[in-house]
Structure formats: C-alpha cells, structure tokens
Design an enzyme around this catalytic site. Structure first.
Site, PDB file in Angstrom:
ATOM      1  CB  ALA A 142      56.225  -9.248 -38.738  1.00 30.27           C
ATOM      2  N   PRO A 143      55.832  -7.931 -35.692  1.00 32.98           N
ATOM      3  CG  PRO A 143      55.934  -6.070 -34.265  1.00 32.98           C
ATOM      4  CD  PRO A 143      54.962  -7.009 -34.917  1.00 32.98           C
ATOM      5  N   GLY A 144      57.523  -9.423 -34.068  1.00 37.30           N
ATOM      6  CA  GLY A 144      58.356 -10.367 -33.325  1.00 37.30           C
ATOM      7  C   GLY A 144      58.286 -10.260 -31.813  1.00 37.30           C
ATOM      8  N   GLY A 145      57.330  -9.496 -31.302  1.00 39.00           N
ATOM      9  CA  GLY A 145      57.224  -9.324 -29.845  1.00 39.00           C
ATOM     10  C   GLY A 145      57.031 -10.652 -29.122  1.00 39.00           C
ATOM     11  CE  LYS A 146      50.845 -11.700 -29.032  1.00 37.31           C
ATOM     12  NZ  LYS A 146      50.717 -10.811 -30.198  1.00 37.31           N
ATOM     13  CG  ASP A 167      54.639 -11.724 -40.930  1.00 38.53           C
ATOM     14  OD1 ASP A 167      54.119 -11.598 -39.798  1.00 38.53           O
ATOM     15  OD2 ASP A 167      54.232 -11.093 -41.930  1.00 38.53           O
ATOM     16  CB  CYS A 201      50.909 -14.287 -37.858  1.00 42.33           C
ATOM     17  SG  CYS A 201      49.873 -15.176 -39.018  1.00 42.33           S
ATOM     18  CG  ASP A 246      49.447 -12.855 -32.692  1.00 42.02           C
ATOM     19  OD1 ASP A 246      48.250 -12.617 -32.475  1.00 42.02           O
ATOM     20  OD2 ASP A 246      50.365 -12.062 -32.424  1.00 42.02           O
ATOM     21  CB  CYS A 264      44.970  -7.689 -31.096  1.00 42.36           C
ATOM     22  SG  CYS A 264      45.291  -7.294 -32.817  1.00 42.36           S
TER      23      CYS A 264
HETATM   24  C1  LIG Z   1      49.004  -9.218 -35.261  1.00 44.98           C
HETATM   25  S1  LIG Z   1      50.410  -9.206 -36.298  1.00 44.98           S
HETATM   26  C2  LIG Z   1      51.403 -10.355 -35.435  1.00 44.98           C
HETATM   27  C3  LIG Z   1      52.102  -9.788 -34.222  1.00 44.98           C
HETATM   28  C4  LIG Z   1      53.232 -10.668 -33.746  1.00 44.98           C
HETATM   29  N1  LIG Z   1      52.805 -12.021 -33.455  1.00 44.98           N
HETATM   30  C5  LIG Z   1      53.944 -10.096 -32.520  1.00 44.98           C
HETATM   31  O1  LIG Z   1      53.653 -10.517 -31.411  1.00 44.98           O
HETATM   32  O2  LIG Z   1      54.777  -9.201 -32.690  1.00 44.98           O
HETATM   33  C6  LIG Z   1      49.853 -10.133 -37.658  1.00 44.98           C
HETATM   34  C7  LIG Z   1      50.943 -10.528 -38.659  1.00 44.98           C
HETATM   35  O3  LIG Z   1      50.396 -11.548 -39.470  1.00 44.98           O
HETATM   36  C8  LIG Z   1      50.992 -11.475 -40.739  1.00 44.98           C
HETATM   37  N2  LIG Z   1      50.164 -12.275 -41.644  1.00 44.98           N
HETATM   38  C9  LIG Z   1      48.928 -11.992 -42.125  1.00 44.98           C
HETATM   39  N3  LIG Z   1      48.468 -13.011 -42.867  1.00 44.98           N
HETATM   40  C10 LIG Z   1      49.423 -13.974 -42.879  1.00 44.98           C
HETATM   41  C11 LIG Z   1      49.543 -15.244 -43.479  1.00 44.98           C
HETATM   42  N4  LIG Z   1      48.562 -15.749 -44.220  1.00 44.98           N
HETATM   43  N5  LIG Z   1      50.671 -15.937 -43.279  1.00 44.98           N
HETATM   44  C12 LIG Z   1      51.682 -15.440 -42.527  1.00 44.98           C
HETATM   45  N6  LIG Z   1      51.635 -14.235 -41.946  1.00 44.98           N
HETATM   46  C13 LIG Z   1      50.520 -13.501 -42.103  1.00 44.98           C
HETATM   47  C14 LIG Z   1      51.049  -9.987 -41.017  1.00 44.98           C
HETATM   48  O4  LIG Z   1      52.016  -9.700 -41.995  1.00 44.98           O
HETATM   49  C15 LIG Z   1      51.399  -9.440 -39.626  1.00 44.98           C
HETATM   50  O5  LIG Z   1      52.766  -9.232 -39.508  1.00 44.98           O
END
Ligand SMILES: C[S@@+](CC[C@H](N)C(=O)[O-])C[C@H]1O[C@@H](n2cnc3c(N)ncnc32)[C@H](O)[C@@H]1O
Length: 410
Positions: free
Chosen positions: A236-240, A256, A234, A301, A354
C-alpha cells in the site's frame, strides 16, 4: 508508522470542516507543514523573544505559525502580524498584546535572531540532535546538503504508464496543456510546479500516476517478465505494484497488513485497469496467508523510518526517537528472514527502504548475506547517482531511497 501522521491528522481536521475552499486547504497545509518543518528553528527564535514559554501551548503554536510566515512566506509582515493578533483576540486568554509585541520584536531583531539560530546545529538545520549526529557520522561533509534537501518543498513527479502512451508523447500532451515538465528517468516526468491531479491530462484513465523518480527505480531493477509470479509484500498504496504491472503481464500478489491502506491499492489498480490478488496479512508471518506457491520475484519495500522522505512528512523528524532506528533494523531483518523461503531458486528479491540511515539499509543486507549462503547481492544499474551503492540521497530530482537486489542461488 510510515510517515502519514500529519497527513492523516490534517486530512481528518479538514474533513471535519468541509467549509474550507481548496485555496484555504492549500494554505492550511502550507502553514502546518512549513511550521513543523522548521519547528526547532522557530522554537529557538521564540525562546529568545520570550522570558518564559506561555502556559497555553496554543499561544506558542500561534506565534510559531506567524514566525514561520514572517521568515518563509511572501506575505507582507504587517498582514501577518495583523492576522495573528486577530486570531489571538479569538482565543480564550487575552494575549493579543503579547502576540503583537513578540512579533514586532521579531521584526526588529530578525537579523541577530537568524545569526543566533545558525550558530546551533539543531536550530540551523531544524532537526533533532540525534538525527544530525547520525547523518554526520554516516555522510561527513555531505551532511549539510542532505539535511537541507530534507527541508525542501518536495518535487512532484509523474510516472507515465507505458501501456497507455510513451513518455515523449505524454510530455507533449503536458506542454499543450501549458504544464511545464522535464524527463528525469525513462518514465519519470518532473513537474515544474506541483498541482492537483485533476489538472493532469488523462489521469483518471490511468495514463500517469504520481510517483517520485527514486521510487520508480524499483520495478525496472526487479526486471519482471510475462508470466512471472510476483509478491509485493508491503504494497500500500500500490505505486510500485502498479509500475510492475505496467512493465509485464505478471501474476501479482499485493500484500499489506493495513486493511485501510489496501483500499488505496484497490482504487489505484482500478484506475490503472489492472488486477492483482490483494491480501491483508503480515509479511513476517507467511504461514497465515501464503498458499505455498513460490515467487520468481519479491519486492520487499519494508516499513522504515522514512528518513529519506522527511520533506514530504516533516512530522517524522519530531516523532522518531533515536532508539526507533535499531528497532526498525531488527524488524526489517525479521521480515527478510521470514519472506526469503518464499522465493524460488534463481529468483530475485529487491530489498527497498525510503531511509537514508545505514542501520536500516546496508547493515540489514550485510547481516542477511552473512547468514544466507544461498543469497547473492547483484550490482544495480540506477538512473541516478548512488553512493554508497544503492543509496539514493534526497535532491531536486528525487527522494532518498535504498535498494539492494538479492538473487537466490542453488
Ligand atoms: C513504504 S510503505 C509501502 C509503499 C508501497 N510499496 C508503494 O510503492 O506504494 C510501507 C507499507 O508497509 C506496510 N507494512 C508494514 N509492516 C508490514 C508487515 N509486517 N507486513 C505487511 N505490510 C506491512 C504498511 O502498512 C505500509 O503500507
């Protein structure tokens, strides 16, 4: 929804009117976020000042924004009242007299209104009742400080890219640019004041990224090493994702389900001079995107209530419903079940949210461990206090996060 509604709504509004200066944009953001952060408290006070709610919602909102300023901003009260009255004169219904009277009444009764608001939990803490109950059941005596931390202005923290410089050297660079900061974790520098990234030395060259210190715990826990195949499911936005790529020379798949948000991943990777296979797909449906090659590390995540980052997205408090938490919990379990077969034997999966609600954290992990004899939960060494284990609570140094590390055993 991952806590971006207000950001998006505000960004869309501001984009629709490009005449705003950066200062005006900042002020609008502060008024919107601040009013929403304290919505229940302001609504309570307004209710005491009016015989009945105005028919026009815009009038209530104008009054609440003015009350927010009177309670929480440094601007003089006469300026705030005057501006609210001027705004009221521009509205269709002739309500400038009412706005003037309500705000002046507020100034006269401020002390007693505060006391009345403090007497009820929802207006004291400015959260929905169900949220307060949830936190109280889980955290008991610590609840007030957790709820209050969720109303703080969020800190701005940088992650230093160890491929470009060291944390110490970048701290010196900040000092020479007149920017005060302190080191709070190995690569985390907490700025004394938030600022636009354009002011940060070498930001465009990828020397630093903006990332909360709690979020910076993920990559080191996952312990990636050169040559590993890693899934960030998961992303986006790609920080981790960026952080993992800074830690080792890995083969990263960044997944994502939101194509629009994946653009942010691509932009971030470009700024950092990094590469990954970026895939738009649903983590709970690996058959639709997985090429069959196992991963040695998986970062899960997962989507969550975002209750640990509510100070960054205050609208979450009012958008979530109590029932959403159980739904998130089920969705998280489904994703975890679907993704586990993609992990190689001996590999590690980091479950991350989070959220500070245990239904999305410990409960999901416990359910999973009860079903999977090939999963072992490993102890974590975190740079911050965590209680229960893996649970970071929002504080001055970091947001609220939960981490659980699972190893696949034979
Ligand atoms: C908490 S953010 C992730 C932050 C990211 N890991 C970072 O560190 O920048 C959650 C992400 O999960 C994605 N998401 C939600 N459900 C999903 C799924 N079933 N499969 C893939 N991505 C999903 C959302 O689009 C969102 O971008």
């Amino acid at each position: 929804m991952d806590g971006c509604n207000l950001d998006r709504a505000l960004a869309d509004r501001l984009a629709a009117n490009s005449d705003y200066s950066p200062q005006q944009r900042g002020a609008l953001q502060d008024l919107s976020y601040g009013t929403i952060r304290y919505y229940a408290r302001l609504e309570f006070m307004l209710g005491k000042l009016l015989d009945r709610p105005p028919r026009d919602k815009l009038v209530s909102h104008l009054l609440m924004v003015a009350l927010y300023q009177l309670e929480y901003s440094k601007a003089g009260s006469h300026v705030i009242v005057d501006q609210a009255v001027r705004a009221a004169k521009k509205m269709k219904s002739p309500i400038s007299g009412l706005v003037n009277a309500v705000l002046r009444n507020f100034l006269r009764q401020q002390e007693s209104l505060r006391m009345a608001a403090d007497a009820e939990k929802s207006s004291r803490f400015a959260y929905p009742d169900w949220w307060i109950k949830e936190i109280e059941q889980q955290y008991g005596e610590s609840s007030p400080s957790i709820l209050e931390a969720g109303n703080m202005h969020p800190p701005m923290t940088l992650r230093v890219n160890r491929c470009r410089t060291t944390t110490g050297d970048y701290l010196s660079l900040l000092e020479s640019a007149g920017i005060a900061a302190q080191r709070v974790a190995p690569e985390a520098l907490l700025l004394a004041q938030p600022m636009s990234v354009e002011r940060l030395p070498k930001f465009d060259e990828g020397w630093v990224s903006v990332q909360d210190a709690g979020a910076q715990c993920a990559a080191p826990i996952l312990d990636v090493a050169d040559g590993m195949r890693v899934l960030d499911m998961c992303s986006a936005p790609g920080g981790k994702a960026m952080h993992m790529l800074e830690q080792a020379d890995i083969e990263l798949v960044a997944l994502d389900k939101d194509e629009r948000r994946l653009d942010r991943v691509r932009q971030n990777l470009k700024r950092g001079g990094q590469s990954a296979e970026v895939i738009c797909g649903d983590a709970s449906q690996p058959a639709t995107w997985w090429d069959g090659k196992l991963f040695q590390r998986i970062l899960a995540d997962v989507p969550c209530s975002a209750s640990g980052v509510v100070r960054r997205h205050p609208d979450i408090k009012w958008l979530r419903r109590s029932a959403d938490i159980a739904e998130f919990s089920e969705q998280q379990s489904r994703i975890l079940e679907a993704i586990w077969p993609l992990l190689a034997s001996g590999g590690k999966l980091l479950y991350a949210t989070c959220s500070i609600f245990k239904q999305e954290n410990q409960d999901v992990v416990e359910r999973f461990l009860a079903k999977h004899k090939d999963a072992n939960q490993e102890a974590l060494a975190l740079p911050f206090a965590n209680d229960p284990p893996g649970q970071l609570l929002p504080c001055t140094k970091h947001d609220g996060f939960f981490y659980a590390l699972l190893r696949k055993i034979d």
